[in-house]
Write a protein that holds these residues in place. Structure first.
Motif, mmCIF file in Angstrom:
data_model
loop_
_atom_site.group_PDB
_atom_site.id
_atom_site.type_symbol
_atom_site.label_atom_id
_atom_site.label_comp_id
_atom_site.label_asym_id
_atom_site.label_seq_id
_atom_site.Cartn_x
_atom_site.Cartn_y
_atom_site.Cartn_z
ATOM 1 N N MET A 117 9.203 3.484 5.383
ATOM 2 C CA MET A 117 8.455 3.077 6.574
ATOM 3 C C MET A 117 6.983 3.449 6.459
ATOM 4 S SD MET A 117 9.085 1.565 9.550
ATOM 5 C CE MET A 117 7.513 0.723 9.621
ATOM 6 N N GLY A 118 6.672 4.377 5.577
ATOM 7 C CA GLY A 118 5.274 4.794 5.415
ATOM 8 C C GLY A 118 4.922 5.995 6.266
ATOM 9 N N SER B 2 -0.274 1.451 4.949
ATOM 10 C CA SER B 2 0.036 2.397 6.022
ATOM 11 C C SER B 2 1.286 1.945 6.773
ATOM 12 C CB SER B 2 -1.128 2.443 7.001
ATOM 13 O OG SER B 2 -1.216 1.212 7.681
ATOM 14 N N ALA B 3 1.810 2.853 7.603
ATOM 15 C CA ALA B 3 2.993 2.507 8.390
ATOM 16 C C ALA B 3 2.760 1.277 9.266
ATOM 17 C CB ALA B 3 3.447 3.707 9.223
ATOM 18 N N PRO B 4 1.636 1.206 10.011
ATOM 19 C CA PRO B 4 1.423 -0.007 10.819
ATOM 20 C C PRO B 4 1.401 -1.277 9.960
ATOM 21 C CG PRO B 4 -0.032 1.730 11.581
ATOM 22 C CD PRO B 4 0.623 2.247 10.329
ATOM 23 N N ALA C 23 4.866 -2.200 9.232
ATOM 24 C CA ALA C 23 5.483 -2.822 10.405
ATOM 25 C C ALA C 23 5.093 -4.290 10.456
ATOM 26 C CB ALA C 23 5.042 -2.100 11.682
ATOM 27 N N ARG C 24 3.828 -4.574 10.158
ATOM 28 C CA ARG C 24 3.392 -5.977 10.158
ATOM 29 C C ARG C 24 4.082 -6.773 9.061
ATOM 30 N NH1 ARG C 24 -1.428 -3.654 11.877
ATOM 31 N NH2 ARG C 24 -2.224 -3.353 9.765
#
Ligand SMILES: Nc1ncnc2c1ncn2[C@@H]1O[C@H](COP(=O)(O)OP(=O)(O)O)[C@@H](O)[C@H]1O
Ligand SMILES: [Mg+2]
Lengths: 240, 292
Positions: free
Chosen positions: A46-47, A71-73, A76-77
């Motif tokens: 997930m980062g 990065s995690a965000p 997510a994208r």
């Protein structure tokens, strides 16, 4: 999807050169005793924790795309969603708000509300509790919420970290059905479980992690025999 | 009786400005997980920026308030960058101590530029009095109350009815989970810091115009009041902070009125102690988020 991954916390080498692949429409289980490094691996995918060597990639329509440096965000994208260990619901926020945060990346208030309404239909228990703070829900309801929240963006990849933890057997049944449904919809499901009964019953493919190392990679059916998993846990390589 | 109501009014006005100051402090603690001990010095710096803008440029509240907010946001961002971010990973204590240092630096810059003596703060709205019953409502007080309440209402709306507000609350609650849903928690932290520091500027302009005076040493007692309000109100509750701020303002004003002004700060300390012992989670029962 994960190749040669390592996670270290200071002196603790929690994940050692682990490679695994999870495919769309199938349920891949990652098993192992407490402290084996399962959560570390999921969080690394997930980062949320940094990796120390190794590759993480997502293949969409035959084209692999490396996420290792993202990065995690950004992950997510790219379509990864996590149902964290212990549910990780936002306790002071309502059920509805938890879902809206899950849909943070959806464009527009209306899109978020519409998707939340869909999921509240799909999870009627949550529908009844829409305006309750998440902290006031039962463990089972919180687990449903954590799953529904992760489904908000219709992710390509679902990472589930011990979704049966602390739940009554009847509730575990529900969770099993939900996870099956998610995989049936064509989502990659990577399921981490310590209590492996349910996971083996669900999964197509299984990996077993022990002291940070992979000790099994094969058919989930191959592990269903009595005692086999326990043997694997015990046969763990020394933590050196 | 008039004396009582006069004190009640004055205390309410002052209390609203306390609440505005305290909310910034609370927001920073909730989202960044840091006790921002230089928040009161940002208040002081803001007051002097407001003073400078009004004496050099003029324009009254519509000019002074935004200018001060921008200046305070900038100072807050600097504190975040210099004192908080580099130390965030090391321990809970390190960034808090670094902010104490930052606060001393900010205060000393103010003293170097403007000197240690109090200045008289120019009126930002035309001075006028309104008589209600036997109570005198000064225009500066009415203005402070109205602006303070509007700012708090705006903040409440921001936190509870916007996507960004949800990102703030999610980050305060579980930053890791928030990140996994695409929330840029770094950006949320920085924006919160700017916003909260701007609130210190609002509180400074309002309180200085109510008092009509400004001292570079207002920080200490105000800082404690901010801390008291945070502890008493529990975390991240706009309405709770508002209520506590007003209660504190009213109680201390009544106390100085009827007992002695000398006991004002003793009272604040006693209140903090009593609440900490009786209700460690705050009167409103919200658990204070413990950061790992
Ligand atoms: N944040 C952390 N800091 C230091 N050590 C950690 C941290 N998280 C996990 N560990 C250690 O890493 C190892 C693997 O933990 P974890 O991934 O949580 O295992 P599992 O999920 O399989 O129970 C354990 O020895 C644990 O103590
Ligand atoms: Mg775990």
């Amino acid at each position: 999807m994960v190749d040669g991954l390592n996670v270290r916390y200071g002196g603790v080498h929690a994940v050692r050169d682990v490679s695994l692949t999870a495919r769309a429409g199938r349920i891949t289980a990652l098993l192992g005793p407490n402290g084996a490094g399962k959560s570390s691996l999921l969080n690394a995918v997930m980062g949320l924790v940094p990796t120390d060597g190794g590759e993480i990639a997502v293949t969409v329509d035959g084209a692999p795309r490396s996420l290792t440096a993202r990065s995690a965000p950004a992950r997510a994208r790219a379509g990864i969603a996590l149902v964290p260990e212990g549910r990780g619901v936002f306790g002071t926020m309502t059920v509805q708000e938890n879902l809206e945060v899950g849909g943070y990346l959806l464009h527009g208030r209306r899109a978020r509300a519409a998707r939340a309404a869909e999921l509240l239909d799909q999870f009627p228990r949550l529908g009844e509790r829409r305006t309750h703070p998440a902290a006031a829900l039962s463990g089972g309801e919180q687990q449903m919420l954590a799953i529904a929240r992760a489904l908000m963006t219709k992710p390509r990849i679902m990472l589930l970290d011990e979704p049966s933890l602390g739940l009554a057997p009847v509730v575990v049944r529900d969770v099993v059905e939900i996870i099956r449904g998610i995989a049936r919809d064509g989502t990659v499901v990577l399921l981490v479980e310590q209590n492996s009964h349910m996971a083996l019953e669900l999964a197509d493919h299984a990996y077993v992690l022990s002291a940070g190392r992979l000790v099994y990679d094969g058919d989930a059916a191959g592990l269903r025999g009595a005692g086999q998993l326990a043997d694997l846990y015990l046969a763990a390589p020394g933590a050196g | 009786m008039d004396v009582f109501f006069q004190a009640l009014w004055g205390g309410t006005v002052v209390g609203v400005t306390y609440a505005v100051l305290a909310l910034g402090f609370t927001l920073i603690f909730g989202v960044l997980g840091v006790l921002q001990f230089s928040h009161p010095q940002i208040f002081v710096a803001g007051g002097f920026v407001g003073y400078a803008v009004q004496t050099l440029v003029g324009g009254g509240l519509p000019v002074v308030l935004p200018a001060t907010m921008i200046a305070c946001a900038a100072i807050g961002l600097l504190v975040e960058r210099v004192a908080i971010r580099p130390l965030k990973q090391s321990s809970f204590l390190a960034p808090a101590i670094a902010t104490i240092a930052a606060g001393i630096a900010i205060q000393n810059i103010v003293i170097v530029v403007r000197g240690p003596d109090p200045v008289s703060f120019p009126p930002l709205v035309p001075p006028a009095d309104l008589q209600v019953g036997g109570v005198t409502l000064r225009s500066a007080e009415i203005c402070a109350l109205v602006v303070g309440v509007l700012v708090m209402a705006g903040l409440h709306l921001l936190i509870h009815s916007t996507r960004f507000g949800q990102a703030i609350r999610a980050t305060a609650d579980r930053p890791d989970v928030a990140r996994s849903f695409g929330i840029d928690t770094r950006l949320v932290s920085v924006t919160t810091m700017a916003l909260a520091s701007a609130l210190a500027g609002v509180a400074a302009v309002l309180l200085a115009s109510v008092y009509g005076t400004l001292s570079p040493f207002m920080d200490t007692s105000l800082g404690f009041k901010g801390l008291v309000i945070m502890v008493v109100a529990g975390l991240a509750s706009v309405s709770g902070s508002m209520l506590c701020g007003v209660a504190l303002g009213v109680l201390e004003t009544l106390l100085s009125q009827y007992v002695s002004p000398a006991y004002r700060d003793v009272f604040v300390w006693a209140l903090l102690l009593v609440v900490l012992v009786a209700r460690p989670t705050g009167i409103f029962g919200r658990r204070v988020v413990t950061k790992v």
